[in-house]
Design a protein around this motif. Structure first.
Motif, PDB file in Angstrom:
ATOM      1  N   GLU A 197       0.840  -1.211   0.000  1.00 35.44           N
ATOM      2  CA  GLU A 197       0.000   0.000   0.000  1.00 35.44           C
ATOM      3  C   GLU A 197       0.870   1.255   0.000  1.00 35.44           C
ATOM      4  O   GLU A 197       0.589   2.213  -0.726  1.00 35.44           O
ATOM      5  N   GLU A 205      -5.119   4.316  -0.934  1.00 34.10           N
ATOM      6  CA  GLU A 205      -3.957   3.485  -0.552  1.00 34.10           C
ATOM      7  C   GLU A 205      -3.417   3.917   0.822  1.00 34.10           C
ATOM      8  O   GLU A 205      -2.966   3.075   1.602  1.00 34.10           O
ATOM      9  N   HIS A 208      -5.684   2.292   3.270  1.00 32.24           N
ATOM     10  CA  HIS A 208      -5.401   0.852   3.377  1.00 32.24           C
ATOM     11  C   HIS A 208      -4.170   0.608   4.250  1.00 32.24           C
ATOM     12  O   HIS A 208      -4.140  -0.305   5.060  1.00 32.24           O
ATOM     13  N   VAL A 252      -9.981  -3.654   1.286  1.00 35.47           N
ATOM     14  CA  VAL A 252      -8.992  -3.500   0.212  1.00 35.47           C
ATOM     15  C   VAL A 252      -9.531  -4.115  -1.082  1.00 35.47           C
ATOM     16  O   VAL A 252      -9.425  -3.527  -2.161  1.00 35.47           O
ATOM     17  N   GLU A 257     -10.194  -2.175  -4.482  1.00 35.95           N
ATOM     18  CA  GLU A 257      -9.348  -2.559  -5.614  1.00 35.95           C
ATOM     19  C   GLU A 257     -10.194  -2.766  -6.874  1.00 35.95           C
ATOM     20  O   GLU A 257      -9.730  -2.481  -7.989  1.00 35.95           O
TER      21      GLU A 257
HETATM   22 FE   LIG Z   1      -4.692  -0.527  -1.723  1.00 33.30          FE
END
Ligand SMILES: [Fe+2]
Ligand SMILES: [Fe+2]
Length: 270
Positions: A79, A111, A114, A193, A197
Motif C-alpha cells: 500500500e 492506498e 489501506h 482492500v 481494488e
Molecule cells: Fe490498496
C-alpha cells in the motif's frame, strides 16, 4: 500547496507522516510544469528499501500472531509503495488529462487508508510496520514504466491492470484465510482492500479505453504493458472471475490473463 508540491512531499520526505497525509481538498495543478522522473523514494530510518523479500508464511499459520504480522506488514508495504507510485505518476506525466490525475490522487488517498488499516492490525497483534523489512519490489521496475513510449498507458497497465488486478485475487484469498483462523478483523481489512481494488482496476480499464480508443482492451494492454510486467503477473494462485467482471474487464482479456504463463524474465512474486 500545489499538486506537484504535495506529490514531491510523498517521494522526497522520508517519513510515514508525510507519505500518509491525505491530499488537501484544494490542490491546484500548475499549467506547464515539467515532467519529473524519480528513481526511488526517500525513506526515513526504519523504512529503507531492501532488495528482495522472504517467502510469506503459509496461510494455515495465520492464527499465529507473528506469522500474521509478517503478512500484514508485507501488504501494508504494498500500500505504501502504491501511495508513492501514484504520486510518482502524477509527477512523471504532467500532460495527462486533469481528470486522470485527480483520479490517481483519489486512489492515492485510498492506498493511504489501506496502509493505516493494516498498520492498526499490526499494532493489535503486538507488532509494528517498522519491525519488518521493506522490499523494493515495485520500485525496481519504476524505470521501465517511466521510459515506456506508451506514457500513462504503461502506468495504467503495470499498476492498475497488473498489480492491482492481481490483488483482486490475493485480497480475497487472504480475507478467507484470516477468517478460517478466526482473525475476523484482519479479514475485514482485506475485504475493504478488495472492494476498493475493484474500483481501482475499473478506473485503469476506463482510462486505458480513453487513451487507446482504437484498440480492444486486450490489445491495448498487450501493447502498453511494460516488461517485466505481464498478464502472467496479473493474478493470484486462485483466479477469480467475478471481481474482474465487476471492474469492467472484458471476457477475452480475463481469459487471456487466466491462461497466461510466466515467461523467463517476467516479474517474480513479491
Ligand atoms: Fe490498496
Ligand atoms: Fe489499489
Amino acid at each position: 500547496m500545489t499538486l506537484e508540491e504535495y506529490c514531491r512531499g510523498i517521494l522526497e520526505d522520508g517519513t510515514l507522516a508525510a507519505k500518509l497525509t491525505p491530499p488537501p481538498e484544494r490542490l491546484p495543478d500548475v499549467a506547464g510544469r515539467k515532467p519529473i522522473s524519480i528513481d526511488q523514494p526517500v525513506r526515513a530510518a526504519g523504512l529503507e528499501l531492501a532488495s528482495g523479500a522472504g517467502r510469506l508464511p503459509p496461510v494455515r499459520k495465520l492464527g499465529d500472531p507473528e506469522a500474521a504480522a509478517v503478512c500484514l506488514a508485507r501488504f501494508a508495504h504494498h500500500e505504501l509503495m502504491a501511495v508513492e507510485l501514484f504520486a510518482w505518476a502524477i509527477l512523471r506525466w504532467p500532460e495527462a488529462p486533469d481528470v486522470l490525475k485527480r483520479g490517481w490522487l483519489h486512489t492515492l488517498a485510498d492506498e493511504q487508508r489501506h496502509f493505516r488499516l493494516y498498520e492498526q492490525r499490526l499494532w493489535a497483534l503486538g507488532s509494528s510496520f517498522e519491525a519488518h523489512p521493506c522490499s523494493d519490489y515495485f520500485w525496481r521496475h519504476a524505470g521501465a514504466i517511466a521510459d515506456s513510449p506508451h506514457g500513462p498507458r504503461a502506468f495504467l497497465c503495470a499498476m492498475g491492470l497488473t498489480l492491482e488486478q492481481a490483488n483482486l485475487d490475493f485480497s480475497a484469498h487472504y480475507a478467507e484465510a484470516f477468517r478460517v483462523v478466526g482473525d475476523v478483523e484482519s479479514a475485514e481489512v482485506c475485504d475493504v482492500v478488495h472492494r476498493d481494488e475493484i474500483g481501482h482496476v475499473g478506473q485503469a480499464a476506463i482510462w486505458l479505453r480513453q487513451l487507446a480508443p482504437e484498440s480492444s482492451q486486450l490489445d491495448a494492454y498487450n501493447r502498453a504493458v511494460p516488461a517485466p510486467f505481464s498478464a502472467a503477473r496479473a493474478k493470484g494462485r486462485k483466479f477469480l472471475e467475478a471481481p474482474r467482471l465487476e471492474a469492467g474487464l472484458l471476457p477475452d482479456f480475463i481469459q487471456f490473463v487466466r491462461e497466461a504463463r510466466p515467461e523467463s524474465g517476467s516479474l517474480s512474486s513479491s
